[in-house]
Design an enzyme around this catalytic site. Sequence first.
Site, mmCIF file in Angstrom:
data_model
loop_
_atom_site.group_PDB
_atom_site.id
_atom_site.type_symbol
_atom_site.label_atom_id
_atom_site.label_comp_id
_atom_site.label_asym_id
_atom_site.label_seq_id
_atom_site.Cartn_x
_atom_site.Cartn_y
_atom_site.Cartn_z
ATOM 1 N N SER A 170 0.878 -1.154 0.000
ATOM 2 C CA SER A 170 0.000 0.000 0.000
ATOM 3 C C SER A 170 0.916 1.204 0.000
ATOM 4 O O SER A 170 1.699 1.394 0.915
ATOM 5 C CB SER A 170 -0.871 -0.005 1.250
ATOM 6 O OG SER A 170 -1.496 1.240 1.375
ATOM 7 N N ARG A 171 0.841 2.008 -1.079
ATOM 8 C CA ARG A 171 1.823 3.077 -1.224
ATOM 9 C C ARG A 171 1.498 4.308 -0.404
ATOM 10 O O ARG A 171 2.379 5.112 -0.147
ATOM 11 C CB ARG A 171 1.970 3.462 -2.689
ATOM 12 C CG ARG A 171 2.650 2.371 -3.467
ATOM 13 C CD ARG A 171 3.074 2.748 -4.859
ATOM 14 N NE ARG A 171 3.276 1.500 -5.592
ATOM 15 C CZ ARG A 171 2.349 0.919 -6.335
ATOM 16 N NH1 ARG A 171 1.186 1.506 -6.503
ATOM 17 N NH2 ARG A 171 2.583 -0.233 -6.927
ATOM 18 N N VAL A 172 0.262 4.481 -0.007
ATOM 19 C CA VAL A 172 -0.049 5.717 0.710
ATOM 20 C C VAL A 172 -0.674 5.499 2.084
ATOM 21 O O VAL A 172 -0.675 6.394 2.923
ATOM 22 C CB VAL A 172 -1.003 6.622 -0.116
ATOM 23 C CG1 VAL A 172 -0.297 7.138 -1.337
ATOM 24 C CG2 VAL A 172 -2.271 5.904 -0.486
#
Lengths: 181, 525
Positions: free
Chosen positions: B387-389
């Site tokens: 999950s990048r954010v």
Amino acid sequence: MDEGLIARRYARALYRYALEEKVAEEVYEAMKAFDANAYSHPDLHRALGNPMLAPEKKERLIVAAIGREPGEALLKFIRLLITNHRETYMRLISFVYQKIYREANGIVKVNILTAEELPAEAMERIKAFVKRQTSKAIEFVHNVDSSILGGFILQVGSRQLDASLRKELKDIGLKLLGQGY
Amino acid sequence: MMKANEISDILEMQLKEVDVRRDFEEVGTVMEVGDGVAHVFGLEGVQANELVEFENGVRGIAMNLEESNVGVILMTAEDRVKENFRVKRTGSIASIKVGEGLLGRVINTLGDPIDGAGPIQGDLIQLPLDRKAPGVIYRQPVKEPLQTGIKAVDSMIPIGRGQRELIIGDRQTGKTTIAVDTIINQRKNFDKGDPVYCIYVAIGQKASSVAMLVNILRERGAMDYTVVVSASASDSAAMRYYAPFAGAAIGEYFRDSGRHALVVYDDLSKQAVAYREISLILRRPSGREAYPGDIFYLHSRLLERAARIISNDEVAATMNDLPDVLKPMVKGGGSLTALPVIETQAGDVSAYIPTNVISITDGQIFLETGLFHEGIRPAINVGISVSRVGGNAQLKPMKKIAGTLKIDQAQYRELESFSKFGGDMDPVTAMVIDKGRKNARLLIQPQHAPMLVEEEIAVIYCGTKGLLKDVALARVAEFEKFFLDVLRSHHREDVLMPLSKGVLDDKMSAVLEKVAEDAAQRFKE
Ligand SMILES: Nc1ncnc2c1ncn2[C@@H]1O[C@H](COP(=O)(O)OP(=O)(O)OP(=O)(O)O)[C@@H](O)[C@H]1O
Ligand SMILES: [Mg+2]
């Protein structure tokens, strides 16, 4: 594949060729006749798309749909179309050809649809109305369709004015149901 | 029937009133109908996605805009449109009626109820199916968590409100379950009076599967804040193609009125297939895997509509492409989170649609058949899930204790696969593997049992601190249950409550360790 493009290319080529041969108007009349027949015989399109049908038969079908002597130029065109397996585009080509011809000659086609036959005097009034809207030459077509109940539908080129009783009733119905958009 | 002279009078009257510009409509002629598409000559000024109406009242959507040949998609009743029909522009873009009354309902792509519970109640406004995403100045970074209630996700692949997180995996790997459990978990927010409204869009599924899913949601009280949009396998390609757009439009209604919403697209692979079908019928050129070339754009446009809106009301009110009907109710601070689902074939993420959607989203939860059959459920492959954010949105104690969990678990998997080759194992490796195995067990979670975030934190605390080292592998689940029971009955005020607010101090840590130690003693063998 842009089918509109294919039809436009053929129609433009036919128009230029017909101009050279000085038969643009004859071809225009032939296309209108073809169109009217294709309208009343939807099977025609299916037959043209049938790969089992011999090219000569297809040619005869198209010529029959035109309902008159197509003339040498148009006949050549029909043969070219069939050789290139584009015969199913005939209808679209006829539409585009008519459009090109009308634009080039400043003609506007006006269709009037009424529920019953119109007296000549009413027709004249409509013509006068349309003439006030455009400076172009008018080609007038009148059709009768009782399903519009009353009033009329006026189509000028690609725009229409629906003043039929059928539409009025539908609008009222939608308002009552609160489903207007 | 009217008489001829009456007609001419009416004509005259009407002609006088005609406002040429306003009353004239653009029309075309149907040249060909088949497979749910009408090919139309004319309709020159028609716009993409504009609704058009045939002379018998049937409506369609203009999709293929070639000069002299417009392709009109028929949503239903295709057999009722015939060659040579006149068709006119309506000037309105395809839209759906949206309002609070949709909550608890099951509708189709057109917004019509299909749950047999009567008409949709209350005020409804017409929102466009297709709409441009809010520009960057109307957005703000993701900063608030969207709790899924799934330990493995909230700890290692945390999702924030406004984020787009892909759920991807082969068939029958638990994709739908992750999405549905996330919806069920929003019950807590609803009870607190701070709902995250949910929209579940079922695309190309069997109607019976959708009915079962609605039942599950209803039993868990999730339908109170949820709308289900369904375009099943037996619906037209157009219905399946537009279903996610309908879901997005409903989501935007909540998002732009300052509220939070979550939309699940289950799944976009089937929507892509519907789009391919339509494109074939429209005889459009196709590209890779026979999908039309603009399918990437289709998915990116859809997923861009998930966003966290800026909290400043005045700025939010100037948002681009805001429909007029929304203007009176627009508020900042809302969000739309999207969980698109993609089905892979034999785990192949390099196929066209998966690569596309992976590149569009802010991360992915990758589910694997192998893990699923091993009993690791949810079957998340930790190594390639990200999950990048969402990390910025995680509760502080969760972020702190779970910080290394993901890397540890990925590393353990790798070590374990080596250890299968046999040979001596040094004590450190053995320890890492033992801890990894127990953590993997600890992250197993039955379906439809989402957890409170404070309990997730407490359990993961035990795992990452190695407090299960004396617990027998087979008894990890019992340990967890006992541990949580003790916390619930004796440490609600001093541990669970503060944890839920994002507090974790030394005193609380000491309590957690003590309770875990006692529990571990019970489940040694
Ligand atoms: N965490 C879990 N624990 C136990 N069983 C689970 C879990 N998650 C899913 N399952 C079961 O696995 C099966 C498949 O789950 P699900 O329908 O969510 O998978 P899917 O990937 O969406 O499948 P499909 O490809 O058919 O859409 C279901 O029978 C479900 O009950
Ligand atoms: Mg599923």
